[in-house]
Structure formats: structure tokens, C-alpha cells
Motif scaffolding. Sequence first.
Motif: not given
Length: 427
Positions: A257, A260, A263-264, A268, A294, A296
Motif C-alpha cells: 500500500r 502504491g 489498487t483494487s 483494500y 479514492k 477504489i
Amino acid sequence: MTFPRLARFALCAFVLLLSTATYAQRNKKEVNEYPNATRSDPKSTMSEREQRDLSKATDLVNDGKGTEAMPLIEKALGNAKIGKYAEAYAYQLQGRAKWELDDEAGAIEATKKAIDLNTLPNNQHFPLLYQLAQMYVQGENYTEALTTLERWEKEAGKTTPDALALKGNAYYRLDRFQEAIDTMKKAIAGSETPSESWSQILMASYFELNQFDEAAKLTEAELAKKPNDIRLIKQLATIYVQGDNYPKAIEVLSKARSQGLITSADDYMQLAKLYANADKPKDASEVLKEGLAKGIVPASLDALRLQGDLCSQFDDDACAIDAYTKASPLAKDGNVDYQLGYLLFYADKAAQAKEAFTRALTKGGLRQEGETYVLRGDTENELGNDAAALADWRKATTYPSAKAMAEQRIKAATGGVKLKRPVKSKT
């Protein structure tokens, strides 16, 4: 973890270009690929007529035109005077053509006939035997695949990393996991470029035997080569979770995390739940809040309810109220509204709390229905609606879990005792 079935094998084509030269002359120029074979290398000759009949069929099969090749192959096989080598060669072609036409059973039958004639030269016979093993794996006949591979190794006097990997795959499909591990490790060690699928089968075998430490070592080694590979990162986290090593799983995903790489929505949610399971609700909430902010993580009922639960656990009531308020319209039962009403009541928002409790009771499906009536009665009492308060408390006495609480309130209210707000507890 699940591991997909191996993709359909692209079976190798072992084709000799036919010409007017004899096969015996051509074979003299070939390198012997099987010097340690226990099988004598037969002479391979065809008559000019056999070469002529099979030449066009060979070209058609090579061009992927199995349908057009089949009549020519059948014509050659129908010749009562066909030589044994030409017959085996024709069956080999027929097997390839049928395989390309998705006739797996027919392809296996023809290939076995070519092998059983025992007249193909070693440089054709042994690759065809190996191809048969591949066909058996593709057809999920793993026992025959192993038998054929063992015969190939014994008679050809050799093995290869690919052959070991094929055996390892068959062992795995037969639930012979330790043999799959031992064989696949040899395959990987013997290859300069082992297939990723080999490691996946090895990993799956470790999982089946609960050898999570070994699975972790394998993935850690791969991750060291590809430190930003999110697939490997998630795989390693899953292994740690399976082995009940939650701190390690959190460490791996939290590092990803920070880089970066998370991202899915699933990533998370997984990290948030890991923090929650480790009794770190604040960290879990921060992860989830970031994913929601975000865009996401979709603002779904599950995500918002989890955010409310997490914030409640570390007494961030404002955060919890906000999350439950957003989750309320999405909830089919009243449990979210019960949680929301409880927090609103202790935030000195009795009117809003009453609305939430009323929604909870209207939606139904409550785990704490009696308690909901008690608390709505408390809000009515706060609002000065004495009759409504008594009505809710009396309703609450019909629920065993809430009976004592409700009776205490009724006794106090009817006895002229001013009720104090009950102590807030974790919900």
C-alpha cells in the motif's frame, strides 16, 4: 487459493518432409536424440507410392487442414499392402488431425496404434509416446498419463524438466501431493526457464498438505525477483493468512500500500479486515477510508457498515455515524439503523435517533429487536413523550433479552423517579 487447470497443450508436430529419397537415407543424417534408449531403432522405409499418398496429407496436416487430410490418410490406411512404417506414420498423422479437430478420443486411439506398431524410428516414436502422455493429461486421464510417462522415461533412457513437470501435474490431479512436490521441485531445479504454472502446482501441493512455511519460502523467493508483482504479494499474504501469521500478512500488504501497489477494492478490503482481525480497528479504518475516498472501494453496504463498525470500536462516533448514515439506505434489514440510532442517542441527537430506531423496526430482521424498543423508548423519554416511551418499554418486556431492562424503566417512570441516561456500552 485455487489453481487453474493447465491450458490445452499445443502438441508438437514431429513431421518428416516426404521426398523421393528413402527414409533410411534421410535418417542417416539425423542426430540420434535418444542414445540411451532401450529400444532398437527400426529401419524406416516407404515405397514411392506410400510417400506420394502421404506427402499431401502431411502438408495438409501441417497447414491445419485436418478435415482435408483425413480422406487421404484413410485411403493410405485402406491399402492392404501398406508397409508397417507407412502405416504407423499414417496413424501418427491421423492422431494429429483428429486432435486438431477436437476428437480427443480418436486422436488418442490413432496415436496408440502408431506407437503399438513399433515401427517408427526413435526420433519419432519417443516424441509420439510423450505426446500421448500430454493427451492423457489434457483428457484428465492422469493415471494413464503417469504410466505413459514412466514408460517413456524407461524406454527413452532420459527425462527432461518438462516431462517431470507433466508428471508433477498428474500427481497433483490425483491428490498425490507429496509426489507432486518432489517431482515439481526437480523440474524447477533442472530448468533454466521454469514455467510459472509449475510453481503454481508446487504451491497448491504445499497448500493441500498445510505446508505453509514451504509455500511462503517459495513465494518469498519469487517475490525477491519481482518485488512489485502484486499477484505474488497477494499470494504471499494469502499464505500467511492460511498459516495464521496475520502480522506477516499485514506487513506485506501494508508495504504494498505504501508503494502504491494496492489498487483494487478487494486489496483494500483484505488489508482492512486483516487489521480488524488483529484488533487494530483504527488502522483498518484508515485503510478503508483511503480506499473509499479514492473511489477504489465502492460505497457499498459491506464497506460502509465495516467502516461504521471499525470507527465504533475506537470511539470515533462522528466517523461511525457518518458511515452508518450512508449505509442505512442500502440496508435491507434494520441492524445498521439500530447501530446508528444507538450512536445518535448518545450524541444527544434524540430526534434523529428515534427516526433511526423506527426505520430499524420497520425494516425488521433485527438481532436485538427487544433492545431496539428499549432504546426507542429512551429517546421518547428524552423527548418528553412519556406515553410513547411507556408503550415501547412495555413492548420490550415481551422479549426475554430486554425484559429486565424494560421493567426497570417502567417501574422508575411509573414511580415518579427521573430516569438517568443509561451507560453507553460497545454495540
